[in-house]
Design a protein around this motif. Sequence first.
Motif, short mmCIF file in Angstrom:
data_model
loop_
_atom_site.label_atom_id
_atom_site.label_comp_id
_atom_site.label_asym_id
_atom_site.label_seq_id
_atom_site.Cartn_x
_atom_site.Cartn_y
_atom_site.Cartn_z
N SER A 5 0.81 -1.22 0.00
CA SER A 5 0.00 0.00 0.00
C SER A 5 0.85 1.27 0.00
O SER A 5 0.36 2.34 -0.41
N ARG A 6 2.12 1.18 0.42
CA ARG A 6 2.96 2.38 0.46
C ARG A 6 3.20 2.96 -0.93
O ARG A 6 3.59 4.12 -1.06
N PHE A 7 2.97 2.16 -1.96
CA PHE A 7 3.17 2.65 -3.33
C PHE A 7 1.94 3.36 -3.89
O PHE A 7 1.98 3.86 -5.01
N SER A 11 1.95 10.48 -6.32
CA SER A 11 3.29 11.02 -6.22
C SER A 11 3.31 12.52 -6.50
O SER A 11 2.37 13.09 -7.06
N GLU A 12 4.42 13.16 -6.12
CA GLU A 12 4.59 14.58 -6.41
C GLU A 12 4.58 14.82 -7.91
O GLU A 12 4.03 15.81 -8.40
N GLU A 13 5.17 13.89 -8.65
CA GLU A 13 5.19 13.98 -10.11
C GLU A 13 3.77 14.02 -10.67
O GLU A 13 3.46 14.83 -11.55
N TRP A 14 2.88 13.18 -10.14
CA TRP A 14 1.51 13.14 -10.63
C TRP A 14 0.74 14.39 -10.17
O TRP A 14 -0.05 14.96 -10.94
N GLN A 15 0.94 14.81 -8.96
CA GLN A 15 0.24 15.98 -8.45
C GLN A 15 0.60 17.23 -9.26
O GLN A 15 -0.27 18.06 -9.55
N ILE A 318 8.83 -0.52 -10.07
CA ILE A 318 7.64 0.09 -9.48
C ILE A 318 7.69 1.61 -9.70
O ILE A 318 8.72 2.24 -9.45
N PHE A 319 6.57 2.16 -10.15
CA PHE A 319 6.42 3.61 -10.30
C PHE A 319 5.46 4.08 -9.20
O PHE A 319 4.24 4.12 -9.41
#
Length: 366
Positions: A5-7, A11-15, A318-319
């Motif tokens: 679940s930590r993944f 992400s900041e990239e997506w935000q 993992i991304f």
Amino acid sequence: MANFSRFGCPSEEWQEHVEKYGPPPETPIGKMSTLAIQRSTNVGREETSAKQMKTEGLSSKVDISTVLIYARDNFLIPTRIYTPKQTDFSVRKSNFPVYVFYHGGGFVYGSLDSEDANCSRIVVAMDIIVVHISYRHAPQHPFPTAHNDALDAFDWIIENAETFGGNLGNVLVGGVSAGANLACHVALTRNASLARDYYENNDGAILKGVILVIPWLIINEERFPYQEFAAKEIASRIQCARAPVLSRKVLDFFVDCMGEGLHDDDDINPDVGLVSEKKLRGMPNTTIMVAGNDPLRDDGLLFARNLHQHRVPVKVHIFPGLPHGFRRFDDLPSSHRWDELVVESIKWSLNNPKADSCQDHALTVE
């Protein structure tokens, strides 16, 4: 007990992407007919691919040809072959590895033209032949049509690879999302111990590797192994149920399109992530790429763990925090890393011995 679940947190990239461009539009389920959604999506994919072919100058670097392959019911499967462009005839090469590719799209989307850019990039990056199989799609052609097409076309490729410059000793299969399910189905079927005679009778053809990108490996929701997790709610099917691009609502839409045969076909198992130990032991080197904020994340990670436990060399990439199918967003740095990893994964399989003779049965997570 499993806990990935930590993944899942965006992400900041997506935000940053969402702040700049806004959230991606939702699939208009219930607002348009299924066939209208299919047509609109395919047109968009084809237009994007054509634009990328032009802007990246890919057409001038790759030779592209189209063939029609007979399926078992005499349907002609459109198939496209991408070969490195060879201008110096004095040093022409005709012994390339062959990467058999199946596109994604929930078994509903995708066309022959939609993958030109994706396939051409691989050929430009390395000396290889990419063969894209445009299998039939639901709902017009319910399960198991796509799986049958995938296998029929693969068999034709093995029988004819040398005629278009392919090296039967260096064959790989791969796919994205639903296409990864098909690639896995082909690998499990044609690489199983009972099928070894098949390869021996085809001049030593061998499957060197499997590339599974954001794979959908467990289609029947009732079979998803929630018992493998410390708590049901941390499994990606629940944690990421409202994720962008591919939500559980969209996933259920795809399942409904595939028809009732999905649940009661005795000949083909669509839940390739849950196959028997015997079949897993026959798998070649496998690469699995997953997106963190994706209902399908745990399909890939659980399968990687199972392969490793059965002595199959596995690499996992993992991304974290990115949604399913994020490659469509060119502004994301990870989209370009996606392209690099596909090529790196192919090279890794080609440069490593067969899984059943490899002494280092590693699970590498990056």
